[in-house]
Design an enzyme around this catalytic site. Structure first.
Site, mmCIF file in Angstrom:
data_model
loop_
_atom_site.group_PDB
_atom_site.id
_atom_site.type_symbol
_atom_site.label_atom_id
_atom_site.label_comp_id
_atom_site.label_asym_id
_atom_site.label_seq_id
_atom_site.Cartn_x
_atom_site.Cartn_y
_atom_site.Cartn_z
ATOM 1 N N ASN A 1 -45.128 -39.581 33.967
ATOM 2 C CA ASN A 1 -45.954 -40.597 33.307
ATOM 3 C C ASN A 1 -46.013 -41.872 34.126
ATOM 4 O O ASN A 1 -47.087 -42.458 34.328
ATOM 5 C CB ASN A 1 -45.394 -40.872 31.905
ATOM 6 C CG ASN A 1 -46.118 -42.001 31.202
ATOM 7 O OD1 ASN A 1 -45.603 -43.114 31.121
ATOM 8 N ND2 ASN A 1 -47.298 -41.724 30.679
ATOM 9 N N ALA B 1 -40.021 -52.775 32.566
ATOM 10 C CA ALA B 1 -39.501 -52.807 31.202
ATOM 11 C C ALA B 1 -40.466 -52.176 30.208
ATOM 12 O O ALA B 1 -40.078 -51.824 29.088
ATOM 13 C CB ALA B 1 -39.200 -54.243 30.796
ATOM 14 N N THR C 1 -28.764 -62.505 37.520
ATOM 15 C CA THR C 1 -29.197 -63.765 38.135
ATOM 16 C C THR C 1 -28.116 -64.818 37.992
ATOM 17 O O THR C 1 -27.833 -65.571 38.924
ATOM 18 C CB THR C 1 -30.497 -64.254 37.477
ATOM 19 O OG1 THR C 1 -31.492 -63.235 37.598
ATOM 20 C CG2 THR C 1 -31.009 -65.512 38.156
ATOM 21 N N HIS D 1 -41.788 -49.309 30.582
ATOM 22 C CA HIS D 1 -41.537 -47.867 30.582
ATOM 23 C C HIS D 1 -40.198 -47.637 29.884
ATOM 24 O O HIS D 1 -39.138 -47.743 30.479
ATOM 25 C CB HIS D 1 -41.546 -47.335 32.021
ATOM 26 C CG HIS D 1 -42.898 -47.452 32.651
ATOM 27 N ND1 HIS D 1 -43.833 -46.448 32.580
ATOM 28 C CD2 HIS D 1 -43.487 -48.473 33.329
ATOM 29 C CE1 HIS D 1 -44.942 -46.835 33.193
ATOM 30 N NE2 HIS D 1 -44.754 -48.055 33.651
ATOM 31 N N LYS E 1 -31.748 -70.817 35.644
ATOM 32 C CA LYS E 1 -32.538 -69.610 35.898
ATOM 33 C C LYS E 1 -33.900 -69.625 35.205
ATOM 34 O O LYS E 1 -34.775 -68.817 35.538
ATOM 35 C CB LYS E 1 -31.756 -68.360 35.502
ATOM 36 C CG LYS E 1 -31.539 -68.170 34.010
ATOM 37 C CD LYS E 1 -30.701 -66.921 33.770
ATOM 38 C CE LYS E 1 -30.516 -66.661 32.279
ATOM 39 N NZ LYS E 1 -29.673 -65.460 32.038
ATOM 40 N N ARG F 1 -48.826 -45.687 37.549
ATOM 41 C CA ARG F 1 -48.530 -46.770 38.490
ATOM 42 C C ARG F 1 -48.926 -46.493 39.932
ATOM 43 O O ARG F 1 -48.826 -47.383 40.777
ATOM 44 C CB ARG F 1 -47.035 -47.093 38.419
ATOM 45 C CG ARG F 1 -46.587 -47.543 37.036
ATOM 46 C CD ARG F 1 -47.391 -48.706 36.522
ATOM 47 N NE ARG F 1 -46.777 -49.302 35.336
ATOM 48 C CZ ARG F 1 -47.133 -50.465 34.809
ATOM 49 N NH1 ARG F 1 -48.124 -51.155 35.353
ATOM 50 N NH2 ARG F 1 -46.526 -50.943 33.730
ATOM 51 N N ARG G 1 -40.042 -35.913 33.062
ATOM 52 C CA ARG G 1 -41.246 -36.084 32.239
ATOM 53 C C ARG G 1 -41.699 -37.540 32.228
ATOM 54 O O ARG G 1 -42.889 -37.834 32.376
ATOM 55 C CB ARG G 1 -40.971 -35.603 30.817
ATOM 56 C CG ARG G 1 -42.191 -35.600 29.909
ATOM 57 C CD ARG G 1 -41.804 -35.202 28.505
ATOM 58 N NE ARG G 1 -42.963 -34.915 27.675
ATOM 59 C CZ ARG G 1 -42.877 -34.563 26.388
ATOM 60 N NH1 ARG G 1 -41.687 -34.434 25.812
ATOM 61 N NH2 ARG G 1 -43.971 -34.329 25.688
#
Length: 210
Positions: free
Chosen positions: A166, A73, A85, A75, A144, A171, A162
């Protein structure tokens, strides 16, 4: 973890975008060697990386933890459609008791770290969740909230080249969370071979970019 590349933009779309700037369409070869050299020169070497945004990749990502989902999240230039869920917890309700040290069985629902102490704590959390589901009529929206971070999920993830550069640069680094590092490597592996030249310098694991 399982990564499936659902779809990707052909390279000639990117080369067309680049040639739009100079109106040099007659020099193109429909995604062939000339266009590949152009994309590498303009998008990678000259860092006119906005042209790479015309390339898009759609992945189906399965078997990752909610902890990793939280990392994804961060990114922002990507689209996520995540397994609900609330609608899928019912399958856990039907399971028998989860026993400590039964890592193979528990791994159907949680991501294991290989650390016995941590993984057994995760199994306890999974069993607590199963008990609540089996013995109460509490709304799944409330239940949950006791999901462990290791609980498995899946998503469809779409990202442009692009932004993927990144993501892979950050990562695949050894300082990244081990699970998201594995994801970065698997995403690179799932790319079409003819597209990997765009990303090979982003991968910190030299074995993968060879």
């Amino acid at each position: 973890m399982k990564i499936t590349l659902l779809n990707h933009t052909p390279l000639n779309i990117c080369s067309h975008a680049i040639r739009t700037c100079w109106q040099s369409f007659e020099k193109g070869d429909n995604g062939g060697e000339k266009d590949i050299e152009l994309i590498d020169r303009v998008g990678n070497k000259f860092k006119h990386a906005s042209t790479l945004e015309h390339l898009y990749y759609n992945f189906y990502i399965q078997g990752i933890s909610r902890a990793l989902l939280q990392e994804l999240a961060r990114h922002r230039i990507a689209s996520l459609s995540v397994k609900s869920t609330r609608y899928t917890l019912k399958e856990l309700k039907k399971e028998p008791k989860f026993e400590l040290n039964d890592f193979e069985n528990a791994s159907r629902y949680i991501v294991l770290t290989g650390n016995e102490l941590v993984d057994n704590a995760s199994i306890k959390a999974l069993e607590n969740l199963r008990e609540i589901l089996a013995t109460t009529t509490t709304s799944l929206d409330i239940v949950k909230f006791c999901l462990p971070e290791c609980y498995k999920t899946e998503l469809t993830w779409s990202i442009n080249a692009r932004s993927l550069q990144n993501f892979l640069s950050l990562r695949s680094n050894k300082s990244a969370l081990w699970e998201i590092r594995n994801l970065a490597n698997e995403l690179y592996n799932a790319l079409p071979d003819e597209h990997k030249f765009i990303f090979e310098n982003c991968i910190k694991d030299e074995k993968l970019s060879e």
